[in-house]
Design a protein around this motif. Structure first.
Motif, mmCIF file in Angstrom:
data_model
loop_
_atom_site.group_PDB
_atom_site.id
_atom_site.type_symbol
_atom_site.label_atom_id
_atom_site.label_comp_id
_atom_site.label_asym_id
_atom_site.label_seq_id
_atom_site.Cartn_x
_atom_site.Cartn_y
_atom_site.Cartn_z
ATOM 1 N N GLU A 37 39.639 43.836 10.091
ATOM 2 C CA GLU A 37 39.231 44.837 11.070
ATOM 3 C C GLU A 37 40.261 44.900 12.193
ATOM 4 N N PRO A 38 40.933 46.044 12.381
ATOM 5 C CA PRO A 38 41.981 46.113 13.409
ATOM 6 C C PRO A 38 41.422 46.051 14.827
ATOM 7 N N LEU A 39 42.042 45.243 15.657
ATOM 8 C CA LEU A 39 41.704 45.209 17.077
ATOM 9 C C LEU A 39 42.595 46.178 17.836
ATOM 10 N N LEU A 40 43.868 46.265 17.401
ATOM 11 C CA LEU A 40 44.847 47.116 18.076
ATOM 12 C C LEU A 40 45.538 48.007 17.044
ATOM 13 N N GLU A 41 45.601 49.306 17.329
ATOM 14 C CA GLU A 41 46.275 50.258 16.444
ATOM 15 C C GLU A 41 47.287 51.071 17.246
ATOM 16 N N VAL A 42 48.562 50.879 16.941
ATOM 17 C CA VAL A 42 49.645 51.612 17.591
ATOM 18 C C VAL A 42 50.194 52.635 16.599
ATOM 19 N N LYS A 43 50.296 53.885 17.021
ATOM 20 C CA LYS A 43 50.773 54.935 16.117
ATOM 21 C C LYS A 43 51.826 55.798 16.806
ATOM 22 N N ASN A 44 53.003 55.879 16.168
ATOM 23 C CA ASN A 44 54.111 56.749 16.626
ATOM 24 C C ASN A 44 54.472 56.527 18.089
ATOM 25 N N THR A 83 56.679 57.945 26.109
ATOM 26 C CA THR A 83 57.088 59.315 25.816
ATOM 27 C C THR A 83 56.185 59.957 24.768
ATOM 28 N N GLY A 84 55.634 59.143 23.891
ATOM 29 C CA GLY A 84 54.766 59.669 22.834
ATOM 30 C C GLY A 84 53.989 58.561 22.163
ATOM 31 N N GLY A 85 52.993 58.966 21.368
ATOM 32 C CA GLY A 85 52.236 58.001 20.589
ATOM 33 C C GLY A 85 50.792 57.845 21.029
ATOM 34 N N THR A 86 50.042 57.109 20.229
ATOM 35 C CA THR A 86 48.629 56.839 20.528
ATOM 36 C C THR A 86 48.356 55.346 20.417
ATOM 37 N N LEU A 87 47.334 54.907 21.134
ATOM 38 C CA LEU A 87 46.920 53.509 21.087
ATOM 39 C C LEU A 87 45.407 53.436 21.040
ATOM 40 N N LYS A 88 44.897 52.672 20.082
ATOM 41 C CA LYS A 88 43.470 52.386 20.007
ATOM 42 C C LYS A 88 43.275 50.890 20.160
ATOM 43 N N PHE A 89 42.295 50.520 20.975
ATOM 44 C CA PHE A 89 41.971 49.110 21.172
ATOM 45 C C PHE A 89 40.486 48.900 20.938
ATOM 46 N N ILE A 104 42.830 54.639 23.809
ATOM 47 C CA ILE A 104 43.288 54.316 25.165
ATOM 48 C C ILE A 104 44.179 55.433 25.700
ATOM 49 N N TYR A 105 45.120 55.886 24.881
ATOM 50 C CA TYR A 105 45.941 57.032 25.279
ATOM 51 C C TYR A 105 46.461 57.779 24.062
ATOM 52 N N ASP A 106 46.681 59.060 24.255
ATOM 53 C CA ASP A 106 47.278 59.944 23.258
ATOM 54 C C ASP A 106 48.245 60.840 24.025
ATOM 55 N N VAL A 107 49.520 60.462 24.034
ATOM 56 C CA VAL A 107 50.507 61.117 24.895
ATOM 57 C C VAL A 107 50.685 62.585 24.533
ATOM 58 N N GLU A 108 50.748 62.897 23.226
ATOM 59 C CA GLU A 108 50.970 64.282 22.796
ATOM 60 C C GLU A 108 49.871 65.219 23.282
ATOM 61 N N ASN A 109 48.642 64.737 23.288
ATOM 62 C CA ASN A 109 47.514 65.552 23.726
ATOM 63 C C ASN A 109 47.168 65.338 25.202
ATOM 64 N N LYS A 142 40.008 53.728 36.400
ATOM 65 C CA LYS A 142 38.896 52.797 36.543
ATOM 66 C C LYS A 142 38.600 52.094 35.229
ATOM 67 N N LYS A 143 38.614 52.870 34.123
ATOM 68 C CA LYS A 143 38.373 52.278 32.800
ATOM 69 C C LYS A 143 39.528 51.365 32.400
ATOM 70 N N MET A 144 40.753 51.773 32.750
ATOM 71 C CA MET A 144 41.917 50.950 32.423
ATOM 72 C C MET A 144 41.874 49.639 33.188
ATOM 73 N N GLN A 145 41.429 49.700 34.417
ATOM 74 C CA GLN A 145 41.292 48.490 35.232
ATOM 75 C C GLN A 145 40.288 47.535 34.597
ATOM 76 N N SER A 146 39.205 48.105 34.084
ATOM 77 C CA SER A 146 38.196 47.292 33.410
ATOM 78 C C SER A 146 38.744 46.710 32.106
ATOM 79 N N LEU A 147 39.597 47.497 31.433
ATOM 80 C CA LEU A 147 40.168 47.070 30.155
ATOM 81 C C LEU A 147 41.159 45.924 30.332
#
Length: 335
Positions: A9-16, A75-81, A86-91, A98-103
């Motif tokens: 089960e992935p904890l961290l997913e980094v894409k592009n 500059t680009g890419g997505t991250l799931k934790f 967590i972020y999707d730069v292209e979109n 506040k959520k990032m601080q909690s994370l």
């Protein structure tokens, strides 16, 4: 504390993921130099896993770790934790501050240099307690007992609590850095060459400590290092980076026994012999390592690769699976 073993089960997913930086000296000139520190990489880290990231200095390992924690510009890419985006730069999407601080409570970092990563004006108690207070983890708890518990967990004595960083050795300072990261009970740690500034005997102690804490606390690590022998011992899977690209990824033991990419073979050949009778052929690359700001068409390794073909100069190889769990980005493998 949750205690889990290796899972799929992935904890961290980094894409592009991409991190490009403009040269500030040429900011107002037409021909700007763009440094592609991280250039379109993707990988996953499963729960309870130690994922190693290796490569020459300047290949983008540390930038990758800092981008995951949103400490540098992306500059680009997505991250799931943990299943959450967590972020999707292209979109143009990113979670709120506040959520990032909690994370931050779940994602921490162990820095390379224990001499500069600790505040010299703060005692060990305040260094460790700072994060716990920030995230409200000391409510209705005895502050001193909590700090002493973390110190004991990291192999530090109780009398360290009122001392300052300059009063400790390098190994002890790194233990304090680890204690600071663990104080808020994270799930994931970016370890940016945590043993590079230490001598060999202390390196072994720190790695044994990190392995012990991983098992006891169910931690997941991104382990960034240029020490290949250490990576082979400590990591479950390894990604090999070259000029911002991941060129090979697989199980750690498999990577060192049967490397496929020419660059990986070169790196592994540089590991010192462990026995005088051991026979080992060192692969020497002819050309110098290009800069991340150089414009290189096709495969980034083709300027140094001994097996270069015409297709390597024109086409960027994709990271493809050649065996279950073993990925390689090389035209020679698939042609």
């Amino acid at each position: 504390m949750e205690n889990y073993k290796l899972s799929k089960e992935p904890l961290l997913e980094v894409k592009n993921l991409r991190c490009y930086f403009n040269d500030k000296k040429l900011l107002f000139k037409k021909n700007k130099l763009v440094t592609k520190a991280v250039d379109d990489i993707s990988f996953k880290i499963n729960k309870g896993e130690v994922y190693g990231l290796v490569g020459e200095s300047g290949c983008g390992k540390s930038t990758t770790g800092r981008a995951i924690l949103s400490l540098v510009h992306k500059t680009g890419g997505t991250l799931k934790f943990d299943g959450n985006l967590i972020y999707d730069v292209e979109n143009n999407y990113s979670i709120t501050d506040k959520k990032m601080q909690s994370l931050r409570k779940d994602m921490q970092m162990i820095f390379q240099d224990p001499y500069s990563s600790l505040d010299p004006c703060m005692t060990v108690e305040n260094i460790i307690k700072q994060g716990m207070l920030k995230h409200g983890l000391l409510k209705n708890k005895n502050e001193m007992n909590e700090v002493l518990h973390i110190l004991k967990l990291c192999g530090l004595r109780n009398d360290c609590i009122n001392k300052y960083p300059h009063e400790f050795s390098g190994g002890e300072r790194q233990r304090i850095g680890i204690a600071r990261a663990l104080a808020i009970n994270p799930k994931f740690l970016v370890c940016d060459e945590p043993t590079a500034a230490l001598d060999v005997s202390i390196q072994a102690q720190i790695i044994m400590l990190m392995d012990k804490l991983k098992k006891e606390m169910g931690l997941t690590y991104l382990f960034i290092s240029h020490n290949l022998s250490l990576v082979r011992y400590f990591c479950d899977r390894v990604g090999v980076m070259y000029l911002g690209k991941i060129v090979e990824e697989c199980n750690a033991e498999e990577l060192f026994i049967t490397p496929k990419h020419p660059y990986t073979k070169c790196l592994i050949s540089s590991i010192p012999k462990t026995h005088p009778t051991e026979k080992k052929e060192r692969i020497i690359l002819k050309n110098e390592l290009p800069s991340s700001s150089d414009t290189i068409n096709g495969c980034k390794f083709h300027t140094r690769c001994p097996y270069v073909q015409q297709i390597c100069k024109n086409s960027i190889p994709k990271l493809k699976e050649i065996e279950p769990g073993h990925f390689v980005a090389c035209h020679k493998i698939f042609n």
